[in-house]
Design an enzyme around this catalytic site. Structure first.
Site, PDB file in Angstrom:
ATOM      1  N   LYS A 197       0.885  -1.173   0.000  1.00 52.40           N
ATOM      2  CA  LYS A 197       0.000   0.000   0.000  1.00 52.40           C
ATOM      3  C   LYS A 197       0.918   1.216   0.000  1.00 52.40           C
ATOM      4  O   LYS A 197       1.609   1.490   0.987  1.00 52.40           O
ATOM      5  CB  LYS A 197      -0.889  -0.046   1.242  1.00 52.40           C
ATOM      6  N   GLY A 250       4.247   3.284  10.908  1.00 51.51           N
ATOM      7  CA  GLY A 250       3.313   4.410  11.016  1.00 51.51           C
ATOM      8  C   GLY A 250       3.026   4.703  12.483  1.00 51.51           C
ATOM      9  O   GLY A 250       3.818   4.352  13.369  1.00 51.51           O
ATOM     10  N   GLU A 297       6.321  -0.999  13.346  1.00 55.48           N
ATOM     11  CA  GLU A 297       7.345   0.022  13.643  1.00 55.48           C
ATOM     12  C   GLU A 297       6.574   1.318  13.827  1.00 55.48           C
ATOM     13  O   GLU A 297       6.131   1.941  12.865  1.00 55.48           O
ATOM     14  CB  GLU A 297       8.335   0.065  12.477  1.00 55.48           C
ATOM     15  N   CYS A 327      10.497   8.776  12.907  1.00 59.18           N
ATOM     16  CA  CYS A 327      10.046   8.142  14.158  1.00 59.18           C
ATOM     17  C   CYS A 327      11.141   8.133  15.207  1.00 59.18           C
ATOM     18  O   CYS A 327      10.854   7.981  16.389  1.00 59.18           O
ATOM     19  CB  CYS A 327       9.652   6.688  13.926  1.00 59.18           C
ATOM     20  N   GLU A 341       4.499  13.024  20.628  1.00 53.97           N
ATOM     21  CA  GLU A 341       5.544  13.191  19.609  1.00 53.97           C
ATOM     22  C   GLU A 341       5.180  14.351  18.674  1.00 53.97           C
ATOM     23  O   GLU A 341       4.098  14.353  18.079  1.00 53.97           O
ATOM     24  CB  GLU A 341       5.620  11.873  18.826  1.00 53.97           C
TER      25      GLU A 341
HETATM   26  C1  SIN Z   1      11.176   6.089  10.468  1.00 55.04           C
HETATM   27  O1  SIN Z   1      11.031   7.278  10.681  1.00 55.04           O
HETATM   28  O2  SIN Z   1      10.244   5.304  10.591  1.00 55.04           O
HETATM   29  C2  SIN Z   1      12.479   5.506  10.001  1.00 55.04           C
HETATM   30  C3  SIN Z   1      13.656   6.294  10.331  1.00 55.04           C
HETATM   31  C4  SIN Z   1      14.943   5.665   9.848  1.00 55.04           C
HETATM   32  O3  SIN Z   1      14.978   4.550   9.324  1.00 55.04           O
HETATM   33  O4  SIN Z   1      15.948   6.319  10.023  1.00 55.04           O
END
Ligand code: SIN
Length: 484
Positions: free
Chosen positions: A178, A232, A254, A288, A383
């Site tokens: 997706k 996400g 993740e 993230c 966040e």
């Molecule tokens: C993410 O923001 O999900 C991945 C960040 C990264 O792989 O450095």
């Protein structure tokens, strides 16, 4: 910006480039300018089901190819990606907004997953386990799990896809991907490369739809799909887990983070500032693993925040395709609104802005440093996913470890100290799946990327990254006769 004639703007199902049968499309825009870049297909549920069927039909053939064949194919994929570095990096900037240098970094990071998993394809070793029952042999073999559903975000339009299709293809799985609705064009370019690399029809399928919920429901509930890998938000991850429970799917999640970044009195402050510039402001804070809370010990608080402020003042914010720009826009106005909310809330509770603090035109927000942030501020729990560095003051190691771990998230954590005893203590005490001691950089294909707590589970990249795409099967053998 006009679209290059070779730019792919269609979904890719069973080896064919397709539009929605209904003719419906949705628009992809450049977040820096608001300009329309492309119209892409708004597929129906029936069409998404068609992609699942294609992946199901392709599985017996792809899973039966030799690991060496899959290794060679992934290396072709890797080399083709590198041949198109300039063009595909520009495409990332165009649809995501990150500056070209960052986008080039993402493109190479993305390619590195194909290279890494090409090597892992031929290393899916099994095991032989001594039997406690006389006359038996216990063998363990690894097999591809089956059809995989992949859902990726807009913040890494290319790398989050290769991080998942790399191990899936290496293991012998087929996929329905997706594409992120905000950034589907890099995903389409990857499908073109897959085609050129000789990946057979149906092995990789890419669907696009304005209706993300519908696609996610199909992928999570369809019995043919044996695993879903998602990157996400934690909120969406929880919904997907619920939906996947009906078929007890294997999952990799993740999810969101709330990374602490700690600077102790004994740190090299200049190095800590350099680390914070990356850990906090990479992709304008939209990763993230971005630092969300900066904790600085009393003795170095003023020095660190002054130096950080001076460094952030030098950032050049603008369209990522323009020379000299170091920081691009946020993805959309909702992302800007969240930064505005966090800054206003912290300031209303006593924090002070030392640089930035204002929204610009369109999707821009000035990279911002806040000092004297109270722990009651909203940003301590939530966040930001934007260019905001809130700086908190602390006195003792014990106090800061309580603060750092006082969150339901546990993806990445950073700290700076030159005391080897403290380095071990803090690394072991920090409740995150990834801990960086004296570094603001962590992302590589070779490391096990992933979180704990409500940041999810499963590891991506590294030698552990294959596990999620394989089953571990026991083959027990009896009736082998007696020894001579
Ligand atoms: C993410 O923001 O999900 C991945 C960040 C990264 O792989 O450095």
């Amino acid at each position: 910006m006009t679209v290059s004639p070779q730019l792919r703007t269609q979904a890719y199902i069973n080896g064919k480039w397709v539009d929605a049968q209904s003719g419906k499309t949705f628009v992809v825009t450049n977040p820096a300018t608001g300009e329309r870049i492309a119209d892409v297909p708004d597929l129906s549920e029936e069409e998404v089901l068609g992609a699942v069927k294609a992946a199901e039909d392709a599985f017996p053939v792809w899973s039966a190819t030799s690991p060496k064949h899959r290794q060679d194919t992934l290396m072709k994929f890797f080399n083709l990606m590198l041949e198109r570095t300039e063009e595909l990096s520009r495409l990332i900037t165009l649809e995501n907004g990150k500056p070209l240098a960052d986008a080039t970094g993402e493109h190479k990071y993305s390619a590195s997953f194909m290279e890494w998993f090409a090597s892992e394809a031929v290393r899916t070793y099994g095991d032989v386990i001594p039997s406690t029952i006389p006359g038996l042999r216990n063998l363990v073999i690894k097999q591809p799990i089956g059809v995989v559903g992949i859902i990726t975000p807009w913040n890494f339009p290319s790398a989050m896809i290769t991080r998942k299709i790399g191990p899936a293809l290496a293991a012998g799985c087929t996929c329905v991907i997706k594409a992120p609705s905000d950034t589907p064009l890099s995903a389409m370019a990857l499908m073109e490369i897959a085609e050129q690399a000789g990946i057979p029809a149906g092995v990789l399928n890419l669907v696009t739809s304005r209706n993300s919920r519908m696609v996610a429901k199909v992928l999570c509930e369809h019995p043919v799909i044996k695993k879903v890998s998602f990157t996400g938000s934690t909120g969406v991850g929880k919904q997907l887990m619920q939906q996947s429970s009906s078929t007890l799917k294997k999952l990799s999640m993740e999810l969101g983070g709330n990374a602490p970044f700690i600077v102790f009195d004994d740190a090299d402050v200049d190095e800590a500032v350099k680390g914070a510039l990356i850990a906090k402001f990479r992709s304008s804070g939209q990763t993230c693993v971005c630092a969300n809370r900066l904790f600085i010990q009393d003795k170095v608080y003023d020095e660190f925040t002054t130096k950080l402020t001076a460094a952030v003042e030098k950032f050049v914010v603008g369209n990522g395709l323009d020379a000299g720009v170091t920081h691009g826009p946020l993805i959309h106005d909702r992302a800007v609104a969240k930064v505005v909310e966090h800054v206003e809330d912290a300031v209303s509770k006593g924090a002070k802005v030392t640089v930035g603090g204002k929204a610009g035109k369109g999707n821009f927000y000035e990279p911002t440093v806040l000092v004297d942030v109270p722990i009651s501020a909203l940003v301590s729990k939530d966040e930001t996913f934007g260019p905001l560095a809130p700086c908190y003051r602390f006195s003792t190691e014990e106090e800061v470890m309580k603060l750092a771990n006082d969150t339901e998230f546990g993806l990445a954590g950073y700290f700076y100290s030159r005391d080897i005893g403290r380095v071990w203590r803090v690394a072991e005490a920090m409740e995150t799946g990834m801990v960086c001691a004296n570094s603001g950089v962590l992302s590589q294909a070779t490391i096990p990327f992933g979180g704990i707590k409500e940041s999810g589970f499963g590891k991506e990249g590294s030698k552990y990254g294959m596990d999620d795409y394989q089953i571990t099967k026991l083959v027990l053998m009896g009736g082998l006769g007696t020894r001579y």
